[in-house]
Design a protein around this motif. Structure first.
Motif, short mmCIF file in Angstrom:
data_model
loop_
_atom_site.label_atom_id
_atom_site.label_comp_id
_atom_site.label_asym_id
_atom_site.label_seq_id
_atom_site.Cartn_x
_atom_site.Cartn_y
_atom_site.Cartn_z
N VAL A 75 0.83 -1.20 0.00
CA VAL A 75 0.00 0.00 0.00
C VAL A 75 0.87 1.26 0.00
CG1 VAL A 75 -1.67 1.35 1.33
CG2 VAL A 75 -1.94 -1.14 1.11
N LYS B 256 0.42 5.51 0.11
CA LYS B 256 -0.49 6.64 0.28
C LYS B 256 0.28 7.94 0.29
CE LYS B 256 -4.13 8.99 0.83
NZ LYS B 256 -5.13 9.07 -0.26
N PRO C 31 -6.27 4.31 -0.88
CA PRO C 31 -4.83 4.24 -1.17
C PRO C 31 -4.52 4.66 -2.61
CG PRO C 31 -5.79 2.03 -1.11
CD PRO C 31 -6.87 2.99 -0.67
N LEU D 43 -7.34 4.29 6.40
CA LEU D 43 -7.45 3.44 5.19
C LEU D 43 -8.32 2.21 5.48
CD1 LEU D 43 -3.76 3.61 3.92
CD2 LEU D 43 -5.76 4.34 2.60
#
Lengths: 238, 277
Positions: free
Chosen positions: A16, A18, A62, A55
């Motif tokens: 992930v 971000k 994301p 999230l």
């Protein structure tokens, strides 16, 4: 629940990423959380703890990668099984405590009214009081009671003990330990590690947007011969 | 779940609106009472004046305040701290918009009804009824004239007018929601962002509406100028009347199209770009 779902990790972050604007907060982070147990999400300020929690709850999307909760991406379907405590006062000020109990009971089928009213009584909170008349610490207790009165699969608690006094802190930790669903897990973010260490099974250390360490508390004690608190101070020494 | 959202929306916002409506009605009643008393005794003219003052103030306030309350509710409950609760409920985000929209429009209609009712209370004297009657007479005359121009059955026109009014209530509130949502795309100063969003959205809508009426003018050769229409009302032929009828329907469709746009903007931002502070 069938065997298939039991084998799935309860929570999985896969690569992930971000960004907030040009600033990268989570940098290709991956980790999993299994079923049962209490996991500490630890890291200094600005290491991405709250971002991860937002999230999970669909309050952020994301930029890259995948988040799976019981095999599903964050959505209204995962909100059914995730009980979330934000790190701020988020309940409407004008509501009475009993209105909020009704609200939770209406929207969350796993909400246990009896448990909520027991805990309110135990902490001497009058259900007829309006939120705006309560002190900051009492508001936090109400929030925690509502969130912990659900029989959720995953509890996500963002800084749950920051504002309450040490006596209430003990009661709250005890509540967390006693009340959570045995097949469920709890993810707790905090930097007050000392207070919470005794209840943790596993820890995730965040550093610069990555999961620097995912380990069980027992293995940390064995391998490094220190407490999580000591290790934390060592890893994040300024 | 939509039903539950609506129920809790009514609960959370009802007190203020009820208070306002009750205030308007009570002061209308008081004013009316003092008017009657003042007819008998000069002395009561003073409390009547005071009561009338508060009535007018409340009446204006009730209309404005309901709009402000609706907007504030959306901002606080979705994008403020309460958003942590609202946006993590096990419900689709579009249902959150719809529940707030339906309840907000209901409050607007209710405050309008209260204002109307209060007027009737104040007007419940012979002379005021007469004035009201005259106003109605002229309104009826204007309505007949419009019917003559459009050459359409009265019930249909009434339906269209009511439809237009209700749609503009929905559309107005949805436009505010969309503006507030656009403000969320800013990193800081999100309230200012909402104002900029409103201005931007308004500009785009103006351009679309102008382009739309320009296209109609080109295709039909009709100038959509109401004053001009009234001036030449006796010379309007069947073809033009038909075009005008079509245009009313097209205007309604355009409004619906804009509403869908506002809704999509809010929904998309709530789903994809939300980042609560």
């Amino acid at each position: 629940m069938d065997d298939m779902t039991n084998e799935l990790p309860l929570l999985e972050f896969r690569n992930v990423v971000k960004n907030y604007g040009s600033k990268r907060v989570l940098d290709d982070i991956s980790f999993t959380i299994g079923r049962g147990g209490i996991v500490g999400l630890l890291g200094p300020n600005g290491s991405g703890k709250t971002t991860i929690i937002k999230l999970i709850n669909g309050l952020l999307v994301p930029n890259m990668g995948e988040i799976l909760i019981n095999g599903m991406p964050p959505s209204k379907d995962t909100a059914v099984i995730v009980s979330y405590l934000p790190e701020r006062n988020y309940l409407p000020d004008a509501s009475r405590v009993c209105d909020l109990v009704d609200f939770f009971a209406d929207f969350y089928r796993d909400f246990d009214r009896v448990k909520a009213s027991e805990m309110l009584t135990r902490l001497h909170i009058n259900p007829k009081d309006r939120m705006r008349t309560l002190s900051k610490g009492t508001k936090e207790k109400v929030q925690l009671i509502l969130v912990m009165s659900r029989r959720a699969l995953l509890y996500v608690l963002d800084e749950p003990i920051g504002g309450v006094d040490p006596a209430a802190r003990d009661y709250i930790l005890e509540t967390i330990l006693q009340n959570y669903n045995e097949s469920g897990s709890i993810l707790i973010s905090t930097h007050l590690i000392n207070d919470i260490e005794k209840v943790l099974d596993d820890v995730i250390f965040l550093s610069e947007g990555k999961a620097a360490l995912c380990a069980s508390v027992a293995s940390i004690r064995e391998k490094h011969n220190m407490t999580v608190d000591e290790l934390f101070r060592e890893v994040y020494r300024c | 779940m939509l039903g539950k959202l609506i129920k809790h929306e009514f609960r959370a916002t009802g007190a203020w609106v009820a208070l306002l409506c009750a205030g308007v009605i009570v002061f209308a009643g008081l004013t009316r009472l003092f008017m009657l008393l003042a007819d008998m005794m000069e002395l009561f003219a003073i409390p009547m004046g005071i009561s009338m003052f508060f009535y007018v103030l409340l009446m204006i306030a009730s209309v404005v305040v309901v709009v402000v309350l609706n907007i504030r509710r959306f901002y606080k409950n979705v994008y403020g701290d309460e958003g942590y609760l609202t946006l993590t409920l096990p419900v689709s985000r579009w249902k959150i918009i719809v529940s707030k929209l339906l309840v907000g429009v209901t409050w607007s209609l209710l405050s309008g009804l209260c204002a109307l009712l209060s007027l009737l209370i104040i007007a419940s004297s012979q002379t005021l009824w007469q004035t009201l009657g005259e106003v109605m007479y002229y309104l009826g005359y204007a309505f007949d004239e419009i019917l003559y121009i459009l050459r359409m059955p009265a019930p249909l026109l009434i339906v269209e007018i009511v439809l237009m009014a209700v749609i503009s209530l929905f559309s107005g509130l949805l436009m505010c929601y969309a503006s507030i949502s656009l403000g969320q795309l800013f990193t800081g100063h999100r309230l200012l962002g909402s104002v900029i969003g409103y201005i931007g959205l308004n500009t785009v809508v103006q351009i679309i509406t102008s382009a739309f009426s320009f296209a109609l003018t080109l295709t039909q050769g009709v100038v959509l100028d109401f004053e001009e229409l009234l001036q030449y009302s006796r010379q309007i032929d069947g073809f033009t009347a038909f075009n005008l009828q079509v245009n009313i329907v097209l205007a309604i469709i355009l409004q619906l199209f804009l509403m869908a746009g506002y809704f999509t903007i809010s929904n998309a931002i709530m789903k994809k770009s939300v980042n609560l502070q």
